[in-house]
Design an enzyme around this catalytic site. Structure first.
Site, mmCIF file in Angstrom:
data_model
loop_
_atom_site.group_PDB
_atom_site.id
_atom_site.type_symbol
_atom_site.label_atom_id
_atom_site.label_comp_id
_atom_site.label_asym_id
_atom_site.label_seq_id
_atom_site.Cartn_x
_atom_site.Cartn_y
_atom_site.Cartn_z
ATOM 1 N N TYR A 136 0.837 -1.203 0.000
ATOM 2 C CA TYR A 136 0.000 0.000 0.000
ATOM 3 C C TYR A 136 0.875 1.258 0.000
ATOM 4 O O TYR A 136 0.699 2.136 -0.856
ATOM 5 C CB TYR A 136 -0.886 -0.041 1.242
ATOM 6 C CG TYR A 136 -1.886 1.086 1.380
ATOM 7 C CD1 TYR A 136 -3.031 1.138 0.587
ATOM 8 C CD2 TYR A 136 -1.708 2.087 2.343
ATOM 9 C CE1 TYR A 136 -3.972 2.148 0.748
ATOM 10 C CE2 TYR A 136 -2.647 3.100 2.507
ATOM 11 C CZ TYR A 136 -3.773 3.126 1.709
ATOM 12 O OH TYR A 136 -4.704 4.137 1.868
ATOM 13 N N ASP A 137 1.831 1.323 0.935
ATOM 14 C CA ASP A 137 2.650 2.543 1.073
ATOM 15 C C ASP A 137 3.437 2.827 -0.208
ATOM 16 O O ASP A 137 3.429 3.938 -0.735
ATOM 17 C CB ASP A 137 3.652 2.395 2.229
ATOM 18 C CG ASP A 137 2.987 2.193 3.573
ATOM 19 O OD1 ASP A 137 1.761 1.992 3.604
ATOM 20 O OD2 ASP A 137 3.691 2.234 4.593
ATOM 21 N N PHE B 233 -13.683 -0.674 16.942
ATOM 22 C CA PHE B 233 -14.008 -0.312 18.335
ATOM 23 C C PHE B 233 -15.505 -0.057 18.508
ATOM 24 O O PHE B 233 -16.100 -0.473 19.499
ATOM 25 C CB PHE B 233 -13.216 0.931 18.768
ATOM 26 C CG PHE B 233 -11.747 0.675 19.075
ATOM 27 C CD1 PHE B 233 -11.187 -0.580 18.895
ATOM 28 C CD2 PHE B 233 -10.935 1.701 19.559
ATOM 29 C CE1 PHE B 233 -9.835 -0.818 19.171
ATOM 30 C CE2 PHE B 233 -9.592 1.481 19.840
ATOM 31 C CZ PHE B 233 -9.040 0.223 19.641
ATOM 32 N N GLY C 271 -1.350 0.700 23.069
ATOM 33 C CA GLY C 271 -2.341 1.746 22.789
ATOM 34 C C GLY C 271 -1.772 3.156 22.840
ATOM 35 O O GLY C 271 -2.512 4.132 22.775
ATOM 36 N N ASP D 171 3.618 -0.944 12.351
ATOM 37 C CA ASP D 171 2.500 -0.045 12.681
ATOM 38 C C ASP D 171 3.079 1.330 13.057
ATOM 39 O O ASP D 171 3.891 1.435 13.978
ATOM 40 C CB ASP D 171 1.741 -0.631 13.878
ATOM 41 C CG ASP D 171 0.352 -0.055 14.048
ATOM 42 O OD1 ASP D 171 -0.603 -0.673 13.548
ATOM 43 O OD2 ASP D 171 0.225 1.002 14.677
HETATM 44 P P1 NAD Z 1 -12.761 1.688 0.832
HETATM 45 O O1 NAD Z 1 -12.081 0.382 0.899
HETATM 46 O O2 NAD Z 1 -14.042 1.859 1.566
HETATM 47 O O3 NAD Z 1 -13.023 2.131 -0.673
HETATM 48 C C1 NAD Z 1 -12.185 1.771 -1.719
HETATM 49 C C2 NAD Z 1 -13.055 1.474 -2.927
HETATM 50 O O4 NAD Z 1 -12.213 1.118 -4.031
HETATM 51 C C3 NAD Z 1 -14.012 0.312 -2.696
HETATM 52 O O5 NAD Z 1 -15.297 0.640 -3.137
HETATM 53 C C4 NAD Z 1 -13.405 -0.814 -3.512
HETATM 54 O O6 NAD Z 1 -14.343 -1.771 -3.942
HETATM 55 C C5 NAD Z 1 -12.767 -0.048 -4.640
HETATM 56 N N1 NAD Z 1 -11.680 -0.783 -5.302
HETATM 57 C C6 NAD Z 1 -10.632 -1.404 -4.717
HETATM 58 N N2 NAD Z 1 -9.842 -1.966 -5.654
HETATM 59 C C7 NAD Z 1 -10.425 -1.687 -6.847
HETATM 60 C C8 NAD Z 1 -10.099 -1.987 -8.187
HETATM 61 N N3 NAD Z 1 -9.019 -2.727 -8.497
HETATM 62 N N4 NAD Z 1 -10.918 -1.542 -9.171
HETATM 63 C C9 NAD Z 1 -12.019 -0.812 -8.882
HETATM 64 N N5 NAD Z 1 -12.375 -0.502 -7.628
HETATM 65 C C10 NAD Z 1 -11.583 -0.925 -6.628
HETATM 66 O O7 NAD Z 1 -11.695 2.772 1.322
HETATM 67 P P2 NAD Z 1 -11.855 4.324 1.625
HETATM 68 O O8 NAD Z 1 -11.558 4.523 3.047
HETATM 69 O O9 NAD Z 1 -13.118 4.841 1.068
HETATM 70 O O10 NAD Z 1 -10.620 4.903 0.803
HETATM 71 C C11 NAD Z 1 -10.785 5.516 -0.469
HETATM 72 C C12 NAD Z 1 -9.453 6.035 -0.957
HETATM 73 O O11 NAD Z 1 -8.912 6.963 -0.031
HETATM 74 C C13 NAD Z 1 -8.408 4.923 -1.130
HETATM 75 O O12 NAD Z 1 -7.660 5.185 -2.299
HETATM 76 C C14 NAD Z 1 -7.538 5.071 0.097
HETATM 77 O O13 NAD Z 1 -6.223 4.644 -0.154
HETATM 78 C C15 NAD Z 1 -7.607 6.567 0.345
HETATM 79 N N6 NAD Z 1 -7.361 6.871 1.769
HETATM 80 C C16 NAD Z 1 -8.303 6.584 2.716
HETATM 81 C C17 NAD Z 1 -8.031 6.856 4.054
HETATM 82 C C18 NAD Z 1 -9.036 6.585 5.140
HETATM 83 O O14 NAD Z 1 -8.726 6.819 6.317
HETATM 84 N N7 NAD Z 1 -10.227 6.151 4.863
HETATM 85 C C19 NAD Z 1 -6.796 7.398 4.418
HETATM 86 C C20 NAD Z 1 -5.850 7.638 3.416
HETATM 87 C C21 NAD Z 1 -6.149 7.379 2.097
HETATM 88 N N1 UDP Z 2 -5.822 -0.760 15.961
HETATM 89 C C1 UDP Z 2 -6.136 -1.285 17.204
HETATM 90 N N2 UDP Z 2 -7.178 -2.156 17.283
HETATM 91 C C2 UDP Z 2 -7.930 -2.499 16.206
HETATM 92 C C3 UDP Z 2 -7.617 -1.946 14.944
HETATM 93 C C4 UDP Z 2 -6.541 -1.090 14.856
HETATM 94 O O1 UDP Z 2 -5.485 -0.978 18.214
HETATM 95 O O2 UDP Z 2 -8.885 -3.295 16.379
HETATM 96 C C5 UDP Z 2 -4.702 0.208 15.868
HETATM 97 C C6 UDP Z 2 -3.683 -0.083 14.788
HETATM 98 O O3 UDP Z 2 -2.688 -0.972 15.274
HETATM 99 C C7 UDP Z 2 -3.142 1.311 14.509
HETATM 100 C C8 UDP Z 2 -4.351 2.221 14.735
HETATM 101 O O4 UDP Z 2 -5.264 1.464 15.535
HETATM 102 O O5 UDP Z 2 -2.155 1.643 15.447
HETATM 103 C C9 UDP Z 2 -5.034 2.639 13.438
HETATM 104 O O6 UDP Z 2 -5.297 1.481 12.692
HETATM 105 P P1 UDP Z 2 -6.130 1.498 11.336
HETATM 106 O O7 UDP Z 2 -6.049 0.127 10.767
HETATM 107 O O8 UDP Z 2 -7.461 2.081 11.554
HETATM 108 O O9 UDP Z 2 -5.360 2.556 10.410
HETATM 109 P P2 UDP Z 2 -3.823 2.787 10.029
HETATM 110 O O10 UDP Z 2 -2.946 1.881 10.842
HETATM 111 O O11 UDP Z 2 -3.753 2.496 8.583
HETATM 112 O O12 UDP Z 2 -3.606 4.203 10.383
#
Ligand code: NAD
Ligand code: UDP
Length: 309
Positions: A144-145, A190, A206, A271
């Site tokens: 992902y990153d 949560f 935590g 993490d």
């Molecule tokens: P989500 O998983 O709810 O939505 C992602 C959507 O993309 C889903 O509807 C999924 O079906 C679709 N998808 C995945 N792979 C696909 C593919 N190969 N072809 C077509 N569709 C595909 O996630 P979200 O939280 O709504 O995130 C949306 C975007 O925002 C993502 O790109 C994510 O990386 C980015 N983002 C979200 C957060 C967050 O905290 N929610 C933080 C940082 C970045």
């Molecule tokens: N986390 C947790 N319990 C859970 C799910 C996540 O303590 O049931 C922690 C996780 O280890 C991270 C933070 O909550 O430190 C945020 O996790 P999340 O998966 O929501 O997002 P991201 O790590 O991508 O920021």
């Protein structure tokens, strides 16, 4: 305008589709339903302003659109690590397919939903856009990153090589209605656990922090970013109010009135220990700042989860 939203059936994408339609636009929502759900967009289906296309963003597509928001990608660590090769393909090929379409359409605006994960486990706190990050390129989060980092590279290379008007928004942890109860992220876990009276699973001790942004604030920022001219970003979009995971667990227990106990589970590898956006650039360039504080946003999210879990 007609606007393509890839990942439009997901959590953030579904809110964005609604916002764009409220502004009078037509939306083409492209999604393969990997993590998205039909119920997120059920209220939009049948509206003449809305078209749903079931398609994988890694395969080329062609639509007569005027703008593109590229959100297609699983965002929860549980989901993006399940099939990591597909995650990299989605990030990289999805970006290329969006950029190629923007180029074919004569150079339309195209926005990439990037992420605070490009900063990895940051040594600089809070994180400004100038920070280049600390990512383990071979760890379980790298699909992902590094996928998202490569997507940013592609956006800037298309900008330099083809003069495309690109937009890169680095989204920090976002929450709200339409998150799947079982997608494994901390707020959905949560709240679901608290409402069901199950143990609240805190990973590690935590003390790791995150900064949580309510979804209405986030999509307002994405929209403003798209509306700017001549500003590529990258720009951080997030709420700088930081909380530890333990504080979040206690707040959710208190807001739900739950009897759940807090239990410790192992901290996942790599993490990030802390995360908080520096949002000066967003304030200056977009006149944007979050307006929904954590308690208000959590109450709305809890109300939503009460109706689905
Ligand atoms: P989500 O998983 O709810 O939505 C992602 C959507 O993309 C889903 O509807 C999924 O079906 C679709 N998808 C995945 N792979 C696909 C593919 N190969 N072809 C077509 N569709 C595909 O996630 P979200 O939280 O709504 O995130 C949306 C975007 O925002 C993502 O790109 C994510 O990386 C980015 N983002 C979200 C957060 C967050 O905290 N929610 C933080 C940082 C970045
Ligand atoms: N986390 C947790 N319990 C859970 C799910 C996540 O303590 O049931 C922690 C996780 O280890 C991270 C933070 O909550 O430190 C945020 O996790 P999340 O998966 O929501 O997002 P991201 O790590 O991508 O920021």
């Amino acid at each position: 305008m007609t606007i393509l939203v890839t990942g439009g059936a997901g959590f953030i994408g579904s809110h964005l589709c609604s916002l764009l339609m409220d502004h009078g636009h037509h939306v083409v929502c492209l999604d393969n339903f990997f993590t998205g759900r039909k119920q997120n967009i059920a209220h939009l289906v049948g509206n003449p302003q809305f078209e749903l296309v079931e398609h994988d963003v890694t395969r080329p597509f062609d639509f007569a659109v005027d703008q593109i928001y590229n959100l297609a990608c699983p965002a929860s660590p549980v989901h993006y690590q399940k099939t990591p090769v597909e995650t990299v393909r989605t990030c990289v090929l999805g970006a290329i397919n969006c950029l190629e379409l923007a180029k074919r359409r004569g150079g339309i605006k195209v926005l990439q939903a990037s992420t605070s994960e490009v900063y990895g486990d940051p040594e600089v706190h809070p994180q400004p856009e100038t920070y280049r990050g600390s990512v383990n390129p071979i760890g379980p989060r790298a699909c992902y990153d590094e996928g998202k980092r490569c997507a940013e590279t592609l956006f800037f290379d298309y900008h330099r090589q083809h003069a495309l008007p690109i937009k890169v928004a680095r989204i920090f942890n976002t929450y709200g209605p339409n998150m799947s109860w079982d997608d494994g992220r901390v707020i959905s876990n949560f709240i679901t656990q608290a409402l069901r009276g199950e143990d609240i699973t805190v990973y590690g001790d935590g003390s790791q922090s995150r900064s949580f942004c309510y979804v209405s604030d986030l999509i307002a920022g994405l929209y403003r970013m798209m509306e700017t001219d001549g500003f590529t970003g990258p720009v951080n979009l997030g709420n700088p109010a930081e909380a530890t995971v333990m504080q979040l667990a206690q707040k959710i227990i208190s807001l739900t009135g739950s009897q759940s106990a807090i239990v410790r589970k192992p901290l996942p590898q790599d993490d990030p220990k802390q995360r908080c956006p520096e949002i000066t650039l967003a304030k200056e360039k977009l006149d944007w700042r979050p307006t929904v504080d954590l308690e208000v946003g959590l109450k709305k999210t809890i109300d939503y989860f009460r109706s689905v879990v």
